[in-house]
Design a protein around this motif. Structure first.
Motif, PDB file in Angstrom:
ATOM      1  N   PRO A   1      11.257   5.484  -0.978  1.00 28.59           N
ATOM      2  CA  PRO A   1      11.575   6.911  -0.802  1.00 28.59           C
ATOM      3  C   PRO A   1      10.310   7.765  -0.807  1.00 28.59           C
ATOM      4  O   PRO A   1       9.283   7.395  -1.383  1.00 28.59           O
ATOM      5  N   GLU A   2      10.406   8.932  -0.142  1.00 24.56           N
ATOM      6  CA  GLU A   2       9.268   9.850  -0.064  1.00 24.56           C
ATOM      7  C   GLU A   2       9.159  10.662  -1.345  1.00 24.56           C
ATOM      8  O   GLU A   2      10.165  10.961  -2.006  1.00 24.56           O
TER       9      GLU A   2
ATOM     10  N   GLY B   1       0.821  -1.201   0.000  1.00 16.11           N
ATOM     11  CA  GLY B   1       0.000   0.000   0.000  1.00 16.11           C
ATOM     12  C   GLY B   1       0.857   1.253   0.000  1.00 16.11           C
ATOM     13  O   GLY B   1       2.046   1.220  -0.358  1.00 16.11           O
ATOM     14  N   TYR B   2       0.210   2.374   0.422  1.00 22.10           N
ATOM     15  CA  TYR B   2       0.884   3.668   0.438  1.00 22.10           C
ATOM     16  C   TYR B   2       0.673   4.331   1.794  1.00 22.10           C
ATOM     17  O   TYR B   2      -0.360   4.135   2.448  1.00 22.10           O
ATOM     18  N   LYS B   3       1.670   5.115   2.200  1.00 24.68           N
ATOM     19  CA  LYS B   3       1.603   5.861   3.451  1.00 24.68           C
ATOM     20  C   LYS B   3       1.689   7.351   3.151  1.00 24.68           C
ATOM     21  O   LYS B   3       2.566   7.784   2.397  1.00 24.68           O
ATOM     22  N   VAL B   4       0.765   8.116   3.763  1.00 28.15           N
ATOM     23  CA  VAL B   4       0.757   9.575   3.608  1.00 28.15           C
ATOM     24  C   VAL B   4       1.216  10.182   4.928  1.00 28.15           C
ATOM     25  O   VAL B   4       0.690   9.836   5.996  1.00 28.15           O
TER      26      VAL B   4
ATOM     27  N   THR C   1       3.749  14.316   2.201  1.00 30.10           N
ATOM     28  CA  THR C   1       4.507  13.420   1.329  1.00 30.10           C
ATOM     29  C   THR C   1       3.809  12.074   1.277  1.00 30.10           C
ATOM     30  O   THR C   1       3.019  11.730   2.160  1.00 30.10           O
ATOM     31  N   VAL C   2       4.135  11.276   0.223  1.00 26.35           N
ATOM     32  CA  VAL C   2       3.561   9.948   0.019  1.00 26.35           C
ATOM     33  C   VAL C   2       4.699   8.978  -0.263  1.00 26.35           C
ATOM     34  O   VAL C   2       5.633   9.306  -1.019  1.00 26.35           O
TER      35      VAL C   2
ATOM     36  N   HIS D   1       2.373  13.347  11.203  1.00 28.92           N
ATOM     37  CA  HIS D   1       1.264  12.421  11.344  1.00 28.92           C
ATOM     38  C   HIS D   1       1.251  11.496  10.132  1.00 28.92           C
ATOM     39  O   HIS D   1       1.664  11.891   9.031  1.00 28.92           O
ATOM     40  N   HIS D   2       0.785  10.255  10.332  1.00 28.53           N
ATOM     41  CA  HIS D   2       0.844   9.261   9.267  1.00 28.53           C
ATOM     42  C   HIS D   2      -0.500   8.568   9.132  1.00 28.53           C
ATOM     43  O   HIS D   2      -1.213   8.356  10.116  1.00 28.53           O
ATOM     44  N   LEU D   3      -0.830   8.218   7.907  1.00 27.71           N
ATOM     45  CA  LEU D   3      -2.034   7.457   7.626  1.00 27.71           C
ATOM     46  C   LEU D   3      -1.694   6.459   6.526  1.00 27.71           C
ATOM     47  O   LEU D   3      -1.074   6.824   5.517  1.00 27.71           O
ATOM     48  N   THR D   4      -2.083   5.176   6.726  1.00 24.89           N
ATOM     49  CA  THR D   4      -1.746   4.103   5.797  1.00 24.89           C
ATOM     50  C   THR D   4      -2.963   3.727   4.969  1.00 24.89           C
ATOM     51  O   THR D   4      -4.064   3.558   5.515  1.00 24.89           O
TER      52      THR D   4
END
Length: 880
Positions: free
Chosen positions: A573-574, A515-518, A562-563, A537-540
């Motif tokens: 990498p971001e 998946g992706y992390k924001v 960033t993602v 702060h992070h959201l997956t």
């Protein structure tokens, strides 16, 4: 042979006019001769009015004079025998031998027997009547026996009463009476009926009984088991306890099974109730295990079932133990349904078995049977290959192939190994093979995340297993080496944004994409422009997707975002940071709302800034409405405060002695936030000055100080309940504080000249007394100055002491110790609200009768009364 009787004559009582026949017969050798005699004298057939023969004598129409002793004599040369018959011919009225007025009793449903024994000649005619009736009883339930007894079958309550027995013949008539009482039949019931009880559990049998109250003294209960009497109280081992109408059995055993009877008896009836106790237990273990039909991979097992103990066997479980791989460990092999006692068992090669059987019923499992004889099967090639083939890798250039090893029962023979074959998928090349004994194989120096085809086959000394299936696995993963591109942000509202991005190419994932992390962080506030320390702060977002929603942002702020893509190995990498700003939002509610002053038609409100403005404040909205305790509310009035710096407002035009609810909310260009609320009550019409409210006081307090009062001022003091909505109060009084001139005596007493002179005079007087005492003591007298002072205190000094240190109230204005409390219980700080007296049911108040504040007030009012000495009263919303 001398004579002996075959039939002897029999006498009796005979009525006049009846007939008489007497028989006489004897045998002997030689045959005996028969001679009849009358009262000991031979009968002359010529003069005897009856008929006489060798074997009988008869008379017709008997008369009184026919009464006599008739004798039959049989004789031969060996002997003589004589038999006599007394014949009484009577003519008398009936004689009733049963006593008159006999009392009989029986129970409903039983038969009643009323006796009437009669002697009469000629025979009497007998009939029974009931109560006042003259008609003889003739129903089918009534049966008259030959001896005169009346039997009443299946009695009813209506059969109770008085009965009469009438006997009559040609000579006369007689009668007697009998009384019959019908009682209620005894009834008993045993509960529970036919219980089924598990072995080692307990059972309580209860015998519930009903019986006629007249039979109470004769009522008895007893218990029996299979017909044998059970002793009262308890058995020797105290397991079976009999106590009147209860039977308790603890730790029930199989021997306790049987029929339990409760016997209830009275003087008139006896009834029995039965309950069969059924004891349930697990089956007894099967017996006599036999093996037959021996084959390489099967054998038949037979056995005899044990006792089921009142619960049928549902199934039989066959267990096995093998001595080669896991000796001593019993495992389930198969299950046989119902009462079957034989089964054909499927076996594995290269095993040394022995078997046992466990029977199962609704109660549980039996103990296992004794083991059977051992049975060994010959070895064979494997029948199956390993399962759950998978690839695991902890390093990018490594591949670890793993599988579930075969169970001991699946090896089928000695020398088990695994042949592992592999090749890269999509590449035409030969299979690589390797034999291993473990259940894993590690390959090194493999390319990163490349698919491989894998096969694993079981092999032993007798051959190989079936052709294995092909499984696809990947070599070791590495973190993604590319960042998402095209990251953009759409503003949804002041706290929510939607983020878009372009996913990375498949070949750059270098593993399975998870998946992706924001990640985002606040950089500054748009309100004051202050920079913030970045707190990330992070959201997956799981799966292959290209957007996501970011909630919970702070309005009117600048953020960076960033993602990154991630796989099982980690994050890639971001992306380049994207800067975005959230728009203004509505403010949070103001920090507080206070009601500073009450008047009869106005109040002053004060409020604080909102906790977070979330934008540029444009002002405040002030609202208010009338409320009461019936939950009815008045219309809402609005006042717009356009100056954002204004934090207080005086509302006028209110109704006197009315409860209001006030609302204040802050506003930005985006709108207004949630309001802060407070409730309050205006003063009554005609009240003087401005009302002030104390904080809520504890109901157990006996006094409460009121401070910051003006000297020489009249006040109305009230004590009311917390939810006070009318003019009724617990306590009310009018007081007047002392003027400044009077209070000045106490305020400046230490600087007054007369006070200094008085203190000097007291000091000189004390010194003079000490000198006199010292002189007198030197002259030989013993005088205690202390004792004299104690016995004769100086009135002037005492009055000065009382005046200086007596009950005193400082009339200077002091800052409030209390705080204003809202009707809903929230405490609001204020600088101008005064505390009111806490008036309870105690012995002390706060003011004397002339209105001065002295700290001890004894004139307390009755709770709930209202009394005022002034021309007007003020209304205070006091919370208690």
């Amino acid at each position: 042979e001398p004579p002996r009787w075959i039939k002897e004559p029999e006498g009796g009582v005979y009525s006049v006019g009846t007939n008489l026949v007497l028989l006489c017969e004897a045998i002997g050798n030689p045959e005996p001769t028969i001679q009849w005699k009358l009262n000991g004298m031979p009968i002359d057939s010529r003069t005897f009015r009856g008929r006489i023969s060798a074997r009988e004598i008869s008379l017709t129409n008997l008369q009184l004079q026919d009464s006599a002793v008739y004798q039959c004599e049989a004789s031969n040369k060996h002997g003589t025998i004589l038999a006599s018959a007394n014949v009484n011919v009577l003519n008398i009225a009936p004689l009733i031998l049963t006593s008159d007025g006999e009392n009989y009793a029986t129970v409903v449903g039983y038969s009643a027997f009323l006796h009437c024994e009669i002697f009469a000649s000629p025979a009497a005619d007998i009939r029974w009547t009931k109560d006042d009736s003259v008609e003889p009883l003739s129903a089918l339930r009534y049966e008259l026996n030959k001896n005169g007894t009346l039997e009443i079958k299946e009695t009813k309550k209506d059969d109770s009463g008085s009965y009469a027995c009438w006997a009559s013949n040609s000579v006369g008539k007689r009668a007697i009476t009998a009384n019959l009482d019908i009682r209620d039949a005894t009834k008993i019931v045993i509960t529970p009926k036919n219980p089924r009880v598990l072995k080692s559990h307990s059972i309580l049998l209860k015998c519930q009984s009903e019986y006629d109250s007249h039979l109470k003294n004769s009522f008895k209960l007893s218990w029996r088991k299979d017909g044998d009497q059970l002793p009262v109280n308890s058995t020797q081992d105290s397991r079976i306890i009999v106590d009147m109408d209860t039977l308790f059995i603890s730790s029930v055993t199989l021997e306790d099974q049987g029929v339990y009877m409760c016997v209830a008896s009275t003087s008139l009836d006896s009834v029995v109730a039965e309950s069969r106790l059924i004891v349930l237990d697990v089956p007894d273990p099967p017996e006599d295990l036999q093996l037959s039909e021996h084959q390489n991979r099967s054998v038949r097992l037979s056995w005899k079932a044990g006792a089921s103990h009142n619960s049928p066997v549902n199934e039989s479980i066959i267990e096995y133990e093998e001595s080669q791989w896991e000796p001593g460990r019993w495992q389930e092999l198969t299950q046989v349904p119902g009462n079957d006692t034989t089964a054909l068992l499927t076996l594995a090669p290269y095993m040394n078995y022995q078997f046992r059987v466990v029977s199962v019923n609704a109660v549980g499992r039996s103990q296992p049977s004794k083991p059977s004889l051992r049975y060994a099967t010959p070895p064979a090639a494997p029948d199956k290959n390993p399962e759950n083939i998978r690839v695991e890798a902890s390093e990018p250039n490594e591949m670890v192939m793993k599988w579930e090893p075969l169970k001991p029962t699946e090896r089928n023979g000695p020398g088990l190994e695994y042949k592992v074959s592999w090749r890269q998928r999509g590449v035409e090349t030969d299979w690589n093979e390797e034999l291993v004994k473990k259940h894993s194989l590690t390959l090194r120096n493999t390319p990163t995340f490349v698919p491989y085809e894998i096969k694993v086959q079981a092999v032993n000394n007798l051959g190989t297993g079936p052709e294995p299936n092909v499984t696809t696995g990947y070599s070791g993963e590495d973190t993604p080496d590319a960042a998402p591109s095209g990251v953009s942000v759409d503003i949804v509202n002041s706290t929510l944004v939607k983020v878009f991005w372009f996913g990375i190419p498949r070949d750059r994932v270098r593993g399975h994409l998870k998946g992706y992390k924001v990640s985002w962080w606040k950089t500054k506030s748009m309100l004051d422009g202050k920079r913030h320390h970045p707190e990330k702060h992070h959201l997956t977002f799981v799966g292959d997707r290209n957007y996501g929603m970011i909630p919970g942002l702070e309005p009117f702020s600048e953020f960076r975002l960033t993602v990154v893509a991630y796989n099982s190995k980690g994050d890639g990498p971001e992306s380049s940071p994207v800067v975005f700003e959230t728009p203004e939002g509505v403010p949070e509610q103001p920090r507080f709302l206070k009601i500073l002053n009450f008047d009869k038609d106005s109040v002053t409100l004060s409020w604080g800034l909102p906790k977070k403005a979330n934008g540029h404040l444009t002002g405040y909205i002030l609202q208010y409405q009338i409320i009461n305790e019936t939950h009815e509310i008045g219309p809402l009035s609005d006042i717009s405060v356009a100056n954002r710096s204004t934090l207080s407002w005086r509302l006028s035009g209110l109704s006197a002695s009315t409860k209001y609810k006030f609302y204040v909310k802050a506003c930005t260009a985006k709108g207004c936030g949630n309001p802060v609320t407070e409730e309050g009550l205006t003063m009554a019409q005609g009240s003087k000055g401005i009302g002030k409210i104390s904080e809520a006081v504890n109901p157990t307090q006996k006094f409460h100080p009121i401070e910051a009062l003006e000297p020489g001022t009249e006040y109305t003091v009230r004590l009311v309940t917390k939810n006070w909505v009318d003019n009724n109060s617990i306590f009310e009084d009018v007081i007047e504080t002392r003027g400044r001139a009077y209070a000045g005596i106490y305020d400046g007493i230490s600087t007054q000249g007369w006070f200094i002179g008085l203190m000097c005079a007291v000091a000189l007087l004390t010194l003079l007394l000490l000198t006199i005492c010292f002189v007198r003591r030197n002259k030989g007298g013993k005088y205690s100055v202390k004792e004299k002072e104690d016995l004769h205190p100086d009135p002037e000094a005492q009055s000065i002491k009382d005046e200086i240190f007596g009950e005193y109230s400082d009339s200077d204005e002091k800052p409030l110790k209390g705080s204003l409390r809202s009707i809903n219980g929230d405490i609001k700080a204020t600088e101008s609200a005064d505390s009111l007296v806490d008036y309870g049911e105690g012995e002390h108040g706060m003011f004397n009768e002339d209105g001065s504040f002295i700290g001890a007030y004894s004139g307390s009012k009755e709770k709930g009364s209202v009394e005022s000495t002034g021309s007007s009263t003020a209304t205070f919303p006091l919370h208690a």
